[in-house]
Scaffold this motif. Structure first.
Motif, PDB file in Angstrom:
ATOM      1  N   MET A 121       0.812  -1.217   0.000  1.00  0.00           N
ATOM      2  CA  MET A 121       0.000   0.000   0.000  1.00  0.00           C
ATOM      3  C   MET A 121       0.848   1.271   0.000  1.00  0.00           C
ATOM      4  O   MET A 121       0.329   2.363  -0.214  1.00  0.00           O
ATOM      5  CB  MET A 121      -0.915   0.020   1.225  1.00  0.00           C
ATOM      6  CG  MET A 121      -2.072  -0.952   1.131  1.00  0.00           C
ATOM      7  SD  MET A 121      -3.073  -0.876   2.626  1.00  0.00           S
ATOM      8  CE  MET A 121      -3.378   0.880   2.764  1.00  0.00           C
ATOM      9  N   HIS A 122       2.135   1.123   0.248  1.00  0.00           N
ATOM     10  CA  HIS A 122       2.975   2.313   0.378  1.00  0.00           C
ATOM     11  C   HIS A 122       2.957   3.172  -0.884  1.00  0.00           C
ATOM     12  O   HIS A 122       3.117   4.388  -0.816  1.00  0.00           O
ATOM     13  CB  HIS A 122       4.417   1.910   0.718  1.00  0.00           C
ATOM     14  CG  HIS A 122       4.548   1.358   2.111  1.00  0.00           C
ATOM     15  ND1 HIS A 122       5.676   0.706   2.553  1.00  0.00           N
ATOM     16  CD2 HIS A 122       3.678   1.339   3.151  1.00  0.00           C
ATOM     17  CE1 HIS A 122       5.503   0.333   3.813  1.00  0.00           C
ATOM     18  NE2 HIS A 122       4.297   0.696   4.191  1.00  0.00           N
ATOM     19  N   ARG A 123       2.752   2.516  -2.031  1.00  0.00           N
ATOM     20  CA  ARG A 123       2.761   3.275  -3.284  1.00  0.00           C
ATOM     21  C   ARG A 123       1.628   4.290  -3.350  1.00  0.00           C
ATOM     22  O   ARG A 123       1.700   5.254  -4.109  1.00  0.00           O
ATOM     23  CB  ARG A 123       2.684   2.320  -4.474  1.00  0.00           C
ATOM     24  CG  ARG A 123       1.366   1.581  -4.631  1.00  0.00           C
ATOM     25  CD  ARG A 123       1.456   0.539  -5.753  1.00  0.00           C
ATOM     26  NE  ARG A 123       0.189  -0.105  -6.048  1.00  0.00           N
ATOM     27  CZ  ARG A 123      -0.302  -1.130  -5.374  1.00  0.00           C
ATOM     28  NH1 ARG A 123       0.342  -1.608  -4.327  1.00  0.00           N
ATOM     29  NH2 ARG A 123      -1.453  -1.681  -5.727  1.00  0.00           N
ATOM     30  N   PHE A 124       0.557   4.094  -2.562  1.00  0.00           N
ATOM     31  CA  PHE A 124      -0.572   5.013  -2.586  1.00  0.00           C
ATOM     32  C   PHE A 124      -0.323   6.288  -1.778  1.00  0.00           C
ATOM     33  O   PHE A 124      -0.966   7.302  -2.004  1.00  0.00           O
ATOM     34  CB  PHE A 124      -1.834   4.332  -2.055  1.00  0.00           C
ATOM     35  CG  PHE A 124      -2.345   3.221  -2.928  1.00  0.00           C
ATOM     36  CD1 PHE A 124      -2.821   3.484  -4.205  1.00  0.00           C
ATOM     37  CD2 PHE A 124      -2.351   1.911  -2.477  1.00  0.00           C
ATOM     38  CE1 PHE A 124      -3.292   2.469  -5.014  1.00  0.00           C
ATOM     39  CE2 PHE A 124      -2.821   0.889  -3.276  1.00  0.00           C
ATOM     40  CZ  PHE A 124      -3.288   1.156  -4.554  1.00  0.00           C
ATOM     41  N   HIS A 125       0.583   6.224  -0.819  1.00  0.00           N
ATOM     42  CA  HIS A 125       0.759   7.347   0.107  1.00  0.00           C
ATOM     43  C   HIS A 125       1.170   8.641  -0.594  1.00  0.00           C
ATOM     44  O   HIS A 125       0.753   9.727  -0.200  1.00  0.00           O
ATOM     45  CB  HIS A 125       1.789   6.995   1.189  1.00  0.00           C
ATOM     46  CG  HIS A 125       1.246   6.076   2.245  1.00  0.00           C
ATOM     47  ND1 HIS A 125       0.298   6.464   3.169  1.00  0.00           N
ATOM     48  CD2 HIS A 125       1.505   4.762   2.497  1.00  0.00           C
ATOM     49  CE1 HIS A 125      -0.007   5.442   3.955  1.00  0.00           C
ATOM     50  NE2 HIS A 125       0.711   4.398   3.564  1.00  0.00           N
ATOM     51  N   ASP A 126       1.981   8.520  -1.626  1.00  0.00           N
ATOM     52  CA  ASP A 126       2.490   9.712  -2.309  1.00  0.00           C
ATOM     53  C   ASP A 126       1.633  10.140  -3.494  1.00  0.00           C
ATOM     54  O   ASP A 126       1.999  11.076  -4.213  1.00  0.00           O
ATOM     55  CB  ASP A 126       3.932   9.471  -2.783  1.00  0.00           C
ATOM     56  CG  ASP A 126       4.876   9.214  -1.630  1.00  0.00           C
ATOM     57  OD1 ASP A 126       4.646   9.794  -0.545  1.00  0.00           O
ATOM     58  OD2 ASP A 126       5.825   8.418  -1.794  1.00  0.00           O
ATOM     59  N   LEU A 127       0.517   9.460  -3.694  1.00  0.00           N
ATOM     60  CA  LEU A 127      -0.351   9.780  -4.832  1.00  0.00           C
ATOM     61  C   LEU A 127      -1.529  10.629  -4.376  1.00  0.00           C
ATOM     62  O   LEU A 127      -2.060  10.455  -3.285  1.00  0.00           O
ATOM     63  CB  LEU A 127      -0.879   8.495  -5.485  1.00  0.00           C
ATOM     64  CG  LEU A 127       0.169   7.519  -6.040  1.00  0.00           C
ATOM     65  CD1 LEU A 127      -0.524   6.286  -6.605  1.00  0.00           C
ATOM     66  CD2 LEU A 127       1.031   8.189  -7.107  1.00  0.00           C
ATOM     67  N   ASP A 128      -1.945  11.542  -5.251  1.00  0.00           N
ATOM     68  CA  ASP A 128      -3.106  12.393  -4.967  1.00  0.00           C
ATOM     69  C   ASP A 128      -3.904  12.603  -6.247  1.00  0.00           C
ATOM     70  O   ASP A 128      -3.427  12.320  -7.347  1.00  0.00           O
ATOM     71  CB  ASP A 128      -2.660  13.759  -4.418  1.00  0.00           C
ATOM     72  CG  ASP A 128      -2.081  13.649  -3.009  1.00  0.00           C
ATOM     73  OD1 ASP A 128      -2.826  13.276  -2.087  1.00  0.00           O
ATOM     74  OD2 ASP A 128      -0.875  13.919  -2.851  1.00  0.00           O
ATOM     75  N   GLY A 129      -5.123  13.098  -6.075  1.00  0.00           N
ATOM     76  CA  GLY A 129      -5.942  13.487  -7.218  1.00  0.00           C
ATOM     77  C   GLY A 129      -6.163  12.352  -8.202  1.00  0.00           C
ATOM     78  O   GLY A 129      -6.447  11.210  -7.824  1.00  0.00           O
ATOM     79  N   GLU A 130      -6.011  12.674  -9.489  1.00  0.00           N
ATOM     80  CA  GLU A 130      -6.248  11.689 -10.551  1.00  0.00           C
ATOM     81  C   GLU A 130      -5.340  10.478 -10.398  1.00  0.00           C
ATOM     82  O   GLU A 130      -5.779   9.333 -10.568  1.00  0.00           O
ATOM     83  CB  GLU A 130      -6.016  12.340 -11.919  1.00  0.00           C
ATOM     84  CG  GLU A 130      -6.124  11.356 -13.074  1.00  0.00           C
ATOM     85  CD  GLU A 130      -5.918  12.022 -14.432  1.00  0.00           C
ATOM     86  OE1 GLU A 130      -5.651  11.283 -15.392  1.00  0.00           O
ATOM     87  OE2 GLU A 130      -6.038  13.257 -14.521  1.00  0.00           O
ATOM     88  N   GLU A 131      -4.062  10.723 -10.080  1.00  0.00           N
ATOM     89  CA  GLU A 131      -3.120   9.606  -9.953  1.00  0.00           C
ATOM     90  C   GLU A 131      -3.588   8.621  -8.883  1.00  0.00           C
ATOM     91  O   GLU A 131      -3.530   7.408  -9.088  1.00  0.00           O
ATOM     92  CB  GLU A 131      -1.718  10.111  -9.606  1.00  0.00           C
ATOM     93  CG  GLU A 131      -0.944  10.644 -10.798  1.00  0.00           C
ATOM     94  CD  GLU A 131       0.506  10.908 -10.434  1.00  0.00           C
ATOM     95  OE1 GLU A 131       1.370  10.739 -11.313  1.00  0.00           O
ATOM     96  OE2 GLU A 131       0.760  11.290  -9.271  1.00  0.00           O
ATOM     97  N   PHE A 132      -4.033   9.149  -7.763  1.00  0.00           N
ATOM     98  CA  PHE A 132      -4.501   8.258  -6.702  1.00  0.00           C
ATOM     99  C   PHE A 132      -5.744   7.494  -7.150  1.00  0.00           C
ATOM    100  O   PHE A 132      -5.828   6.274  -6.965  1.00  0.00           O
ATOM    101  CB  PHE A 132      -4.814   9.019  -5.411  1.00  0.00           C
ATOM    102  CG  PHE A 132      -5.470   8.134  -4.390  1.00  0.00           C
ATOM    103  CD1 PHE A 132      -4.718   7.261  -3.618  1.00  0.00           C
ATOM    104  CD2 PHE A 132      -6.865   8.122  -4.244  1.00  0.00           C
ATOM    105  CE1 PHE A 132      -5.320   6.398  -2.708  1.00  0.00           C
ATOM    106  CE2 PHE A 132      -7.470   7.271  -3.328  1.00  0.00           C
ATOM    107  CZ  PHE A 132      -6.691   6.409  -2.554  1.00  0.00           C
ATOM    108  N   GLU A 133      -6.719   8.186  -7.692  1.00  0.00           N
ATOM    109  CA  GLU A 133      -7.972   7.514  -8.051  1.00  0.00           C
ATOM    110  C   GLU A 133      -7.749   6.415  -9.084  1.00  0.00           C
ATOM    111  O   GLU A 133      -8.303   5.319  -8.962  1.00  0.00           O
ATOM    112  CB  GLU A 133      -8.995   8.542  -8.561  1.00  0.00           C
ATOM    113  CG  GLU A 133      -9.570   9.410  -7.456  1.00  0.00           C
ATOM    114  CD  GLU A 133     -10.890  10.059  -7.825  1.00  0.00           C
ATOM    115  OE1 GLU A 133     -11.621  10.457  -6.906  1.00  0.00           O
ATOM    116  OE2 GLU A 133     -11.198  10.176  -9.036  1.00  0.00           O
ATOM    117  N   VAL A 134      -6.941   6.697 -10.094  1.00  0.00           N
ATOM    118  CA  VAL A 134      -6.682   5.687 -11.124  1.00  0.00           C
ATOM    119  C   VAL A 134      -5.971   4.482 -10.514  1.00  0.00           C
ATOM    120  O   VAL A 134      -6.360   3.328 -10.744  1.00  0.00           O
ATOM    121  CB  VAL A 134      -5.862   6.278 -12.289  1.00  0.00           C
ATOM    122  CG1 VAL A 134      -5.372   5.171 -13.223  1.00  0.00           C
ATOM    123  CG2 VAL A 134      -6.701   7.285 -13.072  1.00  0.00           C
TER     124      VAL A 134
END
Length: 200
Positions: A121-134
């Protein structure tokens, strides 16, 4: 699903205790008993071992989904996605508690979620907005397909009616969520949402 090193020993111990409690190991007949009673193990050793493997594995699998969905509630841009993630947290947390209770009632086994997969799950921590949702939608679709495959095995191998009902519910709910998430990938980001290859 992950193999637990001492699983066979714990299943055997739980089965022995349960069988002693029902009189099955003392020669006492249990007249007209259904194959899988509410507080008894499955009738066959094969089904019992399947149920223990399934329940421990699905508890771990659901726990991962809950952790992902909790992050989604905080990070989602679209209200519809945040609401779906809240529903995943509520539904799968309740199912975890139910499956833990069944393990205890039927097999005398206590099981807490295995945290080994949390590093993914660590890869999600630095993602936001569109990048996170996709990234979230694609990952949760894969994760749901894994649960659906296991639920199908459950429907073919489990004995307890309550567990069979739960497995049917898991399959139906997660198929519906996959369809919704695929639609969102297409609608919001013009991305294909087809069935991914591989497991979560």
């Amino acid at each position: 699903m992950m193999e637990h090193t001492n699983l066979t020993r714990r299943v055997a111990s739980g089965l022995t205790a349960a069988l002693l409690a029902t009189g099955a190991l003392t020669g006492v007949a249990v007249a007209a008993a259904p194959p899988a009673q509410a507080s008894a193990p499955a009738a066959s050793d094969q089904a019992a071992r399947f149920e223990v493997d399934f329940l421990t594995g699905m508890i771990d699998h659901h726990h991962m989904a809950v952790m992902m969905a909790e992050m989604c509630v905080e990070k989602a841009v679209h209200d519809e996605l945040a609401a779906t993630c809240e529903s995943i947290v509520a539904t799968q947390s309740a199912e975890i508690a139910t499956m833990q209770q069944w393990l205890e009632d039927w097999y005398g086994i206590s099981h807490e979620p295995d945290m080994t997969g949390m590093q993914s799950m660590h890869r999600f921590h630095d993602l936001d907005g569109e990048e996170f949702e996709v990234a979230f939608l694609r990952s949760m679709i894969r994760h749901h397909w894994g649960a659906i495959r296991e639920a199908e095995k459950c429907l073919a191998n489990a004995e307890h009616d309550e567990l069979l009902t739960l497995c049917s519910d898991i399959r139906d709910a997660q198929l519906a969520e996959i369809a919704q998430m695929q639609d969102w990938l297409q609608e919001w980001y013009d991305l294909p949402g087809g069935r991914p290859v591989g497991t979560a």
